[in-house]
Scaffold this active site. Structure first.
Site, short mmCIF file in Angstrom:
data_model
loop_
_atom_site.label_atom_id
_atom_site.label_comp_id
_atom_site.label_asym_id
_atom_site.label_seq_id
_atom_site.Cartn_x
_atom_site.Cartn_y
_atom_site.Cartn_z
N THR A 70 -4.17 1.98 -2.22
CA THR A 70 -3.54 0.59 -2.55
C THR A 70 -4.13 0.12 -3.72
O THR A 70 -5.31 0.24 -4.15
CB THR A 70 -3.62 -0.39 -1.61
OG1 THR A 70 -2.88 -1.44 -1.67
CG2 THR A 70 -5.20 -0.63 -1.09
N SER A 103 -10.27 -2.97 5.91
CA SER A 103 -8.80 -2.66 5.60
C SER A 103 -8.20 -2.39 6.62
O SER A 103 -8.71 -1.85 7.73
CB SER A 103 -8.85 -1.62 4.59
OG SER A 103 -7.47 -0.90 4.43
N THR A 142 0.76 -1.13 0.06
CA THR A 142 0.10 -0.13 -0.12
C THR A 142 1.06 1.29 0.18
O THR A 142 2.02 0.77 0.00
CB THR A 142 -0.99 -0.24 1.18
OG1 THR A 142 -1.54 -1.33 1.18
CG2 THR A 142 -1.98 1.14 1.39
N GLY A 163 0.18 -3.63 5.52
CA GLY A 163 -0.82 -4.77 5.76
C GLY A 163 -1.23 -4.64 7.14
O GLY A 163 -1.66 -3.62 7.61
#
Length: 583
Positions: free
Chosen positions: A411, A464, A393, A486
């Site tokens: 992302t 997310s 990302t 992540g």
């Protein structure tokens, strides 16, 4: 500090040395020599009239130039977002989605824009299950059926229309020039492509885009042009988001879906809308914490963990001491356990935000943490660990001279997303459907399990960990921060806030400090190599399992202090940079 000055900019890149993992883990020798002239080690770059921090110094310069022309922080942020789609193709995008936090100085309001991708109308709970009920990982995580409806173009254009001051064509002009005229291939991008040759050569158009005509990887130092992407960006600049969601670009996306059994239809693209949501808010030792609400889980859990940590004398424990890391890990375990059960798209699932972020619940959690004992993750709470989210990302932060601020994370999901380039359009598509739970309670990506709150439904946004955050001091932006990484995004942002508030670090020292991570399951502390060996040994004696980790995250942060902006780009990934404006 050594600076490279261009006009009124101060361009700054940080190098990774003794305070984190070794430089060899991140930078090649040639890259080290090519960027050492930009920055020293611990002092943040500073400017008085605005600052931009992103994962590419060329994109940061684009944003600073917009500020210098009289644009505000939103104008600059939109320019950076489109520029990163060109110069950081593995994560910057117009084929993905994300979240933007905006603080408006004139009104004192902070708002959030959710432009996360959505599941196509053809998607459903069992769409990735085979006839015998098993998850088809290939379809779920790769190829055309893994693509969710992109949100970036709609999100960036909405932000500009509502809160910017410049025309779309003006803020997009630098990105178009970078795509059409090219930029010199950098070490980081060339290396990322080289490690994903098989994926990126699977589709003819991706191969055409990212490789030389003979199929070789474009080397560092070669000019990299993207003419088809320049054409797509030009269409968006002229016609607005309708070009992407209804016009020529939309038709190219749908044609590629139809040729390859993808899920997205023209109706899906036309129906896409970004959502302006009320941010999640909390307080920590006199500071206001404002962050992204669900379907981001990051904001809620950063505030939840800060509420727990507020019950302990963190500053007295010392930075990265064994006592501090024990309390930090114990707090992380409990937050990530809650994430597995309680977080999802709020339009489809009732997320108990008020309870999760309450001081009362934090005191209950804090009472479970014993200073000399470790509770097993299995004994903390039932549930399913959160789904995997790629480390690729990217985040950027902007502050302008008026006091406006933007914190943005977006992302493609995995590095280079699905690996699919839209023919004739020149941009990569995401694989965000992999962020949904394909089947509750069944391990899929990287051995993690999924929960029912994040199951697949048409129009739903996947959960997310992205955590764009603004910390306010006396009602004004004081720290703007965020990171890729992540599931580690949440813990990375958390530790940045603790470092500057509790440990009184400047923004660069806070960024460089070694990090740890615990996400409930697996029941282990991941740690960067610079964590003190004595602290590591003490944690093992307490009963923790420790796992050495590579670098965690890539913070892009700006802090306001004593009449100036101080910025730091994380040294854990090469190519990042700070651009300041002094008028």
């Amino acid at each position: 500090m050594m600076h490279l000055r261009k006009g009124s900019y101060t361009v700054c890149l940080s190098l990774l040395l003794a305070t984190t993992n070794t430089a060899a883990e991140v930078l090649s020798k040639s890259t080290f020599h090519s960027i050492i002239r930009y920055d020293s080690i611990h002092r943040p770059a500073h400017a008085t009239d605005g600052m931009v921090v992103s994962q590419r110094h060329s994109a940061s310069q684009v944003g600073a130039d917009i500020l210098r022309q009289g644009g505000n922080a939103v104008d600059a942020a939109v320019a950076v977002g489109f520029a990163l789609a060109v110069v950081l193709p593995r994560a910057g995008n117009i084929g993905g989605g994300g979240f933007m936090m905006i603080h408006l100085a004139e009104t004192g309001k902070t708002i959030s824009i959710d432009y996360r991708e959505t599941a196509p109308s053809a998607a459903h709970t069992d769409v990735y299950l085979s006839s015998n009920g098993d998850v088809d990982d290939s379809a779920h995580r790769q190829g055309h059926s893994s693509v969710a409806v992109p949100g970036t173009v709609a999100g960036l254009t909405l932000a500009l229309e509502k809160y910017g001051t410049m025309p779309l064509a003006t803020v997009m002009a630098p990105a178009i020039a970078l795509a059409r005229d090219g930029f010199v291939m950098d070490y980081d991008t060339a290396s990322a492509i080289a490690t994903r040759v098989e994926m990126l050569q699977r589709q003819a158009y991706a191969k055409k885009t990212f490789f030389n005509p003979d199929g070789s990887v474009i080397p560092q130092g070669q000019l990299f042009k993207q003419a088809e992407l320049a054409d797509s960006l030009s269409l968006i600049a002229r016609e607005g988001q309708s070009a992407f969601y209804q016009g020529e670009i939309a038709k190219k996306i749908v044609a590629e879906m139809q040729r390859n059994n993808g899920l997205i239809t023209l109706e899906d693209l036309r129906a896409y809308r970004p959502v302006q949501r009320e941010p999640v808010r909390g307080t920590y030792r006199g500071y206001d914490i404002v962050s992204m609400p669900p379907p981001s889980s990051g904001g809620a859990h950063v505030i939840q963990m800060l509420n727990v940590l507020e019950q302990f004398p963190i500053s007295e424990m010392g930075s990265n001491s064994a006592d501090y890391l024990h309390v930090l890990a114990a707090t992380m375990k409990r937050a990530y356990a809650d994430r597995s059960k309680h977080l999802g798209d709020p339009d489809f699932y009732s997320v108990p935000i008020s309870w999760l972020t309450s001081k009362q619940y934090a005191k209950q959690l804090a009472s479970q943490i014993h200073p000399q004992k470790v509770m097993s993750s299995a004994d903390i709470a039932p549930g399913e660990p959160a789904p995997y989210e790629s480390v690729d990302t990217t985040h950027f932060s902007v502050m302008d001279k008026h006091g406006n601020a933007v914190s943005n994370t977006y992302t493609l999901n995995f590095s280079f997303g699905s690996g699919i380039v839209v023919p004739g359009a020149g941009f990569l598509l995401n694989n965000e459907m992999a962020d949904f739970s394909a089947k509750a309670g069944v391990a899929y990506a990287f051995g993690l399990l999924g929960g029912t709150a994040n199951s697949i439904e048409p129009g739903k946004r996947p959960l997310s960990a992205m955590t764009p955050t603004i910390v306010l001091k006396e009602g004004k932006p004081w720290l703007v921060t965020g990171s890729p990484g992540g599931s580690r995004i949440i813990s990375t942002v958390l530790q940045q806030i603790i470092n500057v508030i509790d440990h009184k670090m400047n923004v660069a020292s806070a960024t460089h400090a070694a990090r740890v991570h615990h996400q409930w399951f697996p029941d282990e502390i991941e740690f960067e190599a610079a964590v003190n060996p004595d602290a590591q040994q003490r944690l093992r004696e307490l009963g923790y399992s420790l796992k050495p980790s590579g670098t965690m995250g890539s913070l892009q942060s700006i802090m306001w202090h004593d009449g100036a902006y101080y910025g730091s780009s994380d040294p854990r990934r090469p190519g990042a940079g700070v651009a300041g404006v002094n008028q």
